[in-house]
Design a protein around this motif. Structure first.
Motif, short mmCIF file in Angstrom:
data_model
loop_
_atom_site.label_atom_id
_atom_site.label_comp_id
_atom_site.label_asym_id
_atom_site.label_seq_id
_atom_site.Cartn_x
_atom_site.Cartn_y
_atom_site.Cartn_z
N UNK A 39 0.94 -1.04 -0.01
CA UNK A 39 -0.08 0.02 -0.06
C UNK A 39 0.89 1.19 0.06
N UNK A 40 0.44 2.22 -0.95
CA UNK A 40 1.23 3.40 -0.90
C UNK A 40 0.41 4.60 -0.35
N UNK A 41 0.61 5.22 0.90
CA UNK A 41 -0.23 6.04 1.39
C UNK A 41 0.14 7.28 1.31
N UNK A 42 -0.59 8.28 0.78
CA UNK A 42 -0.63 9.85 0.77
C UNK A 42 -0.95 10.25 1.94
N UNK A 43 -0.11 10.85 2.81
CA UNK A 43 -0.70 11.56 4.13
C UNK A 43 -1.03 12.88 3.86
N UNK A 44 -2.33 13.01 3.68
CA UNK A 44 -2.81 14.52 3.31
C UNK A 44 -3.54 15.14 4.72
N UNK A 45 -3.35 14.38 5.83
CA UNK A 45 -3.93 14.94 7.17
C UNK A 45 -3.61 16.54 7.16
N UNK A 46 -2.60 17.03 7.33
CA UNK A 46 -1.99 18.15 7.45
C UNK A 46 -2.57 18.67 9.15
N UNK A 47 -2.38 17.93 9.90
CA UNK A 47 -2.74 18.01 11.25
C UNK A 47 -2.53 19.40 11.71
N UNK A 65 -5.13 10.20 2.07
CA UNK A 65 -5.75 10.17 3.32
C UNK A 65 -5.95 11.86 3.44
N UNK A 66 -7.31 12.12 3.72
CA UNK A 66 -7.74 13.64 3.58
C UNK A 66 -8.83 13.73 4.67
N UNK A 94 -8.01 5.17 -4.10
CA UNK A 94 -8.91 5.41 -3.13
C UNK A 94 -8.63 6.66 -2.24
N UNK A 95 -9.70 7.41 -1.86
CA UNK A 95 -9.52 8.43 -0.83
C UNK A 95 -10.02 7.94 0.25
N UNK A 96 -9.36 8.00 1.23
CA UNK A 96 -9.74 7.76 2.70
C UNK A 96 -10.13 8.95 3.70
N UNK A 97 -11.42 9.07 4.24
CA UNK A 97 -11.63 10.16 4.97
C UNK A 97 -11.31 10.15 6.53
N UNK A 98 -10.40 10.94 7.00
CA UNK A 98 -9.85 10.77 8.38
C UNK A 98 -10.85 11.69 9.18
#
Length: 228
Positions: free
Chosen positions: A33-41, A78-79, A99-103
């Motif tokens: 799995x390649x995960x894009x961490x777009x959480x920008x917490x 991940x957004x 796919x997009x995962x909603x955090x």
């Protein structure tokens, strides 16, 4: 080292989220799995969500290349739900296996293992690495830089960052690496308080700036001005 990893190395692509880990090393490994961490917490920072909106094509292309490099069967962006413009821009551009995962709208202490758990259900063991559970992670700007490196032979020579807090006009800017934080601050109209302190990065995980003559680097995510 595969061809994509080699291009990343030649272009000087590193993790733009703050750690600056060489991206070519991640691309030379294997992951399911390649995960894009777009959480920008970090509160106040807007870089990744704005870049994901403005450069959606490049982000998806960067994810595609990263998946090819590591042999991933799934790519996840991940957004948070409140990043509605980014979600709208990315959704029609997703390719097979993406796919997009909603955090949840929470702050996971800058810890990518929490984001991995929320987006994939996989738990990185204590003192472990994402690759131990078959996952590779990069943030939005890193993968945009990867797309430019592979398709355009473009080295990393600029950095996008948020300038906010006690400034005349909060703004997100893209500037050449090496310009001073003082020059960046001027792009936001300067301080709006007489006695100010400065943070490089976010208010939670950032560090105090001792001099505005310090340069912008590949990992400078923001400049926050606060009353001293």
């Amino acid at each position: 080292m595969n061809a994509i990893s080699a291009k990343a190395r030649a272009a000087g692509v590193v993790g733009a989220g703050g750690a600056g880990f060489p991206t070519h090393v991640k691309l030379a490994a294997e992951a399911e799995i390649y995960l894009v961490n777009g959480a920008e917490c970090e509160p106040l920072l807007k870089v990744d969500q704005q870049l994901a909106t403005k450069y959606a094509d490049l982000l998806v292309r960067g994810l595609e290349l990263a998946m090819q490099a590591v042999g991933a069967r799934e790519g996840i962006i991940a957004l948070k739900a409140k990043y509605a413009e980014a979600i709208e821009a990315l959704t029609p551009r997703l390719r097979a296996g993406m796919r997009i995962h909603i955090l949840k709208d929470v702050y996971p202490a800058g810890d990518e293992v929490i984001t991995i758990w929320m987006a994939t259900g996989r738990r990185v063991p204590p003192a472990g690495l994402p690759r131990d559970v078959g996952v590779a992670v990069n943030n939005v700007l890193t993968l945009i830089n990867l797309a430019r490196a592979v398709d355009e032979d473009q080295p990393v020579t600029t950095r996008t960052l948020t300038v906010t807090g006690a400034v005349a006009q909060p703004v997100t800017v893209t500037v050449p690496l090496g310009v001073s934080l003082r020059e960046v601050l001027a792009q936001a109209g300067g301080e709006s308080v007489q006695s100010a302190a400065y943070i490089d990065g976010g208010p939670m995980m950032g560090k105090l700036v001792s001099s505005l003559d310090a340069p912008v680097t590949k990992t400078t995510g923001g400049l926050i001005v606060l009353p001293e």
